[in-house]
Design a protein around this motif. Structure first.
Motif, PDB file in Angstrom:
ATOM      1  N   TRP A 115       0.821  -1.218   0.000  1.00  0.00           N
ATOM      2  CA  TRP A 115       0.000   0.000   0.000  1.00  0.00           C
ATOM      3  C   TRP A 115       0.855   1.267   0.000  1.00  0.00           C
ATOM      4  N   ASP A 116       1.842   1.350   0.873  1.00  0.00           N
ATOM      5  CA  ASP A 116       2.665   2.561   0.967  1.00  0.00           C
ATOM      6  C   ASP A 116       3.482   2.772  -0.303  1.00  0.00           C
ATOM      7  N   ASP A 117       3.961   1.673  -0.889  1.00  0.00           N
ATOM      8  CA  ASP A 117       4.700   1.800  -2.148  1.00  0.00           C
ATOM      9  C   ASP A 117       3.803   2.388  -3.237  1.00  0.00           C
ATOM     10  N   TRP A 118       2.560   1.891  -3.328  1.00  0.00           N
ATOM     11  CA  TRP A 118       1.666   2.355  -4.374  1.00  0.00           C
ATOM     12  C   TRP A 118       1.219   3.794  -4.131  1.00  0.00           C
ATOM     13  N   PHE A 119       1.043   4.163  -2.857  1.00  0.00           N
ATOM     14  CA  PHE A 119       0.689   5.547  -2.555  1.00  0.00           C
ATOM     15  C   PHE A 119       1.795   6.476  -3.026  1.00  0.00           C
ATOM     16  N   TYR A 120       3.041   6.074  -2.815  1.00  0.00           N
ATOM     17  CA  TYR A 120       4.170   6.869  -3.320  1.00  0.00           C
ATOM     18  C   TYR A 120       4.083   6.996  -4.838  1.00  0.00           C
ATOM     19  N   ALA A 121       3.764   5.884  -5.523  1.00  0.00           N
ATOM     20  CA  ALA A 121       3.701   5.903  -6.984  1.00  0.00           C
ATOM     21  C   ALA A 121       2.574   6.797  -7.495  1.00  0.00           C
ATOM     22  N   THR A 122       1.466   6.854  -6.756  1.00  0.00           N
ATOM     23  CA  THR A 122       0.330   7.667  -7.204  1.00  0.00           C
ATOM     24  C   THR A 122       0.527   9.153  -6.916  1.00  0.00           C
ATOM     25  N   SER A 123       1.481   9.473  -6.062  1.00  0.00           N
ATOM     26  CA  SER A 123       1.666  10.868  -5.654  1.00  0.00           C
ATOM     27  C   SER A 123       3.006  11.444  -6.099  1.00  0.00           C
ATOM     28  N   THR A 124       3.722  10.716  -6.963  1.00  0.00           N
ATOM     29  CA  THR A 124       5.040  11.166  -7.406  1.00  0.00           C
ATOM     30  C   THR A 124       5.087  11.225  -8.928  1.00  0.00           C
ATOM     31  N   GLU A 125       5.607  12.319  -9.470  1.00  0.00           N
ATOM     32  CA  GLU A 125       5.730  12.446 -10.917  1.00  0.00           C
ATOM     33  C   GLU A 125       6.684  11.387 -11.465  1.00  0.00           C
ATOM     34  N   PHE A 126       6.366  10.896 -12.669  1.00  0.00           N
ATOM     35  CA  PHE A 126       7.241   9.913 -13.297  1.00  0.00           C
ATOM     36  C   PHE A 126       8.646  10.493 -13.476  1.00  0.00           C
ATOM     37  N   THR A 127       8.720  11.659 -14.020  1.00  0.00           N
ATOM     38  CA  THR A 127       9.934  12.480 -14.013  1.00  0.00           C
ATOM     39  C   THR A 127       9.488  13.918 -13.803  1.00  0.00           C
ATOM     40  N   THR A 133       1.892  10.571 -13.217  1.00  0.00           N
ATOM     41  CA  THR A 133       2.558  10.008 -12.045  1.00  0.00           C
ATOM     42  C   THR A 133       3.210   8.677 -12.408  1.00  0.00           C
ATOM     43  N   ILE A 134       4.014   8.148 -11.497  1.00  0.00           N
ATOM     44  CA  ILE A 134       4.621   6.832 -11.706  1.00  0.00           C
ATOM     45  C   ILE A 134       3.531   5.782 -11.881  1.00  0.00           C
ATOM     46  N   ALA A 135       2.493   5.877 -11.063  1.00  0.00           N
ATOM     47  CA  ALA A 135       1.409   4.891 -11.133  1.00  0.00           C
ATOM     48  C   ALA A 135       0.740   4.904 -12.498  1.00  0.00           C
ATOM     49  N   GLN A 136       0.451   6.094 -13.019  1.00  0.00           N
ATOM     50  CA  GLN A 136      -0.195   6.186 -14.325  1.00  0.00           C
ATOM     51  C   GLN A 136       0.674   5.579 -15.421  1.00  0.00           C
ATOM     52  N   ARG A 137       1.958   5.808 -15.343  1.00  0.00           N
ATOM     53  CA  ARG A 137       2.867   5.277 -16.369  1.00  0.00           C
ATOM     54  C   ARG A 137       2.989   3.759 -16.250  1.00  0.00           C
ATOM     55  N   VAL A 138       3.051   3.239 -15.032  1.00  0.00           N
ATOM     56  CA  VAL A 138       3.154   1.797 -14.843  1.00  0.00           C
ATOM     57  C   VAL A 138       1.900   1.100 -15.372  1.00  0.00           C
ATOM     58  N   LEU A 139       0.746   1.698 -15.151  1.00  0.00           N
ATOM     59  CA  LEU A 139      -0.511   1.102 -15.608  1.00  0.00           C
ATOM     60  C   LEU A 139      -0.602   1.037 -17.129  1.00  0.00           C
ATOM     61  N   GLU A 140       0.252   1.774 -17.827  1.00  0.00           N
ATOM     62  CA  GLU A 140       0.256   1.738 -19.284  1.00  0.00           C
ATOM     63  C   GLU A 140       1.004   0.530 -19.845  1.00  0.00           C
ATOM     64  N   LEU A 141       1.694  -0.212 -18.977  1.00  0.00           N
ATOM     65  CA  LEU A 141       2.364  -1.422 -19.450  1.00  0.00           C
ATOM     66  C   LEU A 141       1.327  -2.397 -20.012  1.00  0.00           C
ATOM     67  N   GLY A 142       1.652  -3.031 -21.114  1.00  0.00           N
ATOM     68  CA  GLY A 142       0.690  -3.888 -21.790  1.00  0.00           C
ATOM     69  C   GLY A 142       0.283  -5.127 -21.034  1.00  0.00           C
ATOM     70  N   GLY A 143       1.093  -5.558 -20.083  1.00  0.00           N
ATOM     71  CA  GLY A 143       0.804  -6.813 -19.397  1.00  0.00           C
ATOM     72  C   GLY A 143       0.083  -6.667 -18.081  1.00  0.00           C
ATOM     73  N   ILE A 144      -0.492  -5.491 -17.801  1.00  0.00           N
ATOM     74  CA  ILE A 144      -1.155  -5.265 -16.514  1.00  0.00           C
ATOM     75  C   ILE A 144      -2.649  -5.062 -16.726  1.00  0.00           C
ATOM     76  N   ARG A 145      -3.452  -5.873 -16.044  1.00  0.00           N
ATOM     77  CA  ARG A 145      -4.909  -5.697 -16.072  1.00  0.00           C
ATOM     78  C   ARG A 145      -5.330  -4.639 -15.054  1.00  0.00           C
ATOM     79  N   GLU A 146      -4.840  -4.777 -13.813  1.00  0.00           N
ATOM     80  CA  GLU A 146      -5.102  -3.805 -12.763  1.00  0.00           C
ATOM     81  C   GLU A 146      -4.052  -3.973 -11.677  1.00  0.00           C
ATOM     82  N   ILE A 147      -3.912  -2.958 -10.847  1.00  0.00           N
ATOM     83  CA  ILE A 147      -2.976  -3.002  -9.720  1.00  0.00           C
ATOM     84  C   ILE A 147      -3.779  -2.801  -8.448  1.00  0.00           C
TER      85      ILE A 147
END
Length: 216
Positions: A115-127, A133-147
């Protein structure tokens, strides 16, 4: 191969005087004991889904979980995710998904993270200055249905599961139920038991290909 189906229970009770007072004085019994029993059963169900239970063995079949099954695909994460860069997050998730690809599971997977790792990803810019955010960019990977973030996962832990009945099934012998126990006398306590019977069955083929990937 078999998967044991454990029965999990937690009990609670009310004294007969307590029940009679509630009945005659027109107030409700405190529901905290029931809620506590339900929570204990629910937390145990979550625990065995993740780790199984070494004490539950039927014949030669132990009860495994998503992060203890011997056929799961494993690797070590090389980064502390809560503080890692966007590129490092992408690299860790990509490497986890490639474990599934190596076992011929080239389909979208459900991914569980701390949970804490994902909260960091949702609140931090990718660059810096990048509009995602990091979370938004990770969700764009083709092999992920949901996190799905879960506090029960350790920091830096990633579990990817192909949700297909050929990979995993939830064996549900009994949904969570609260039952009253037998009373022989009017002055006996009112005893209740909250019960459930469920487990995760993890499958693999004759070449040990398994649709579960685990990074720690």
């Amino acid at each position: 191969h078999g998967t044991p189906l454990p029965i999990i229970d937690s009990t609670f009770s009310y004294g007969w005087r307590q029940v009679e007072a509630a009945r005659t004085e027109g107030f409700q019994l405190d529901a905290a004991a029931r809620a506590n029993a339900m929570r204990k059963v629910a937390e145990k169900l979550e625990s065995i889904a993740l780790d199984g239970d070494a004490k539950v063995v039927v014949g030669t079949a132990p009860l495994y979980g998503l992060r203890t099954h011997p056929k799961r695909n494993t690797r070590s994460t090389g980064e502390t995710l809560n503080g890692a860069t966007g590129a490092q997050w992408l690299a860790e998730f990509t490497a986890t998904l490639k474990l599934l690809h190596g076992d011929n599971f080239k389909v979208p997977a459900t991914v569980y993270v701390n949970w804490d790792d994902w909260f960091y990803a949702t609140s931090t810019e990718f660059t810096t200055g990048y509009p995602k955010t990091i979370a938004q960019r990770v969700l764009e990977l083709g092999g992920i249905r949901e996190i799905i973030p879960a506090d029960s996962l350790a920091a830096d832990e990633i579990i990817a599961v192909v949700k297909d009945r050929r990979v995993v099934s939830v064996l549900n012998g009994m949904p969570m139920t609260t039952r009253a126990q037998f009373r022989a006398n009017p002055e006996d306590e009112y005893n209740f038991v909250t019960m459930a019977a469920a487990a995760v069955e993890i499958k693999f083929d004759a070449e040990d290909n398994c649709g579960v990937a685990h990074s720690t």
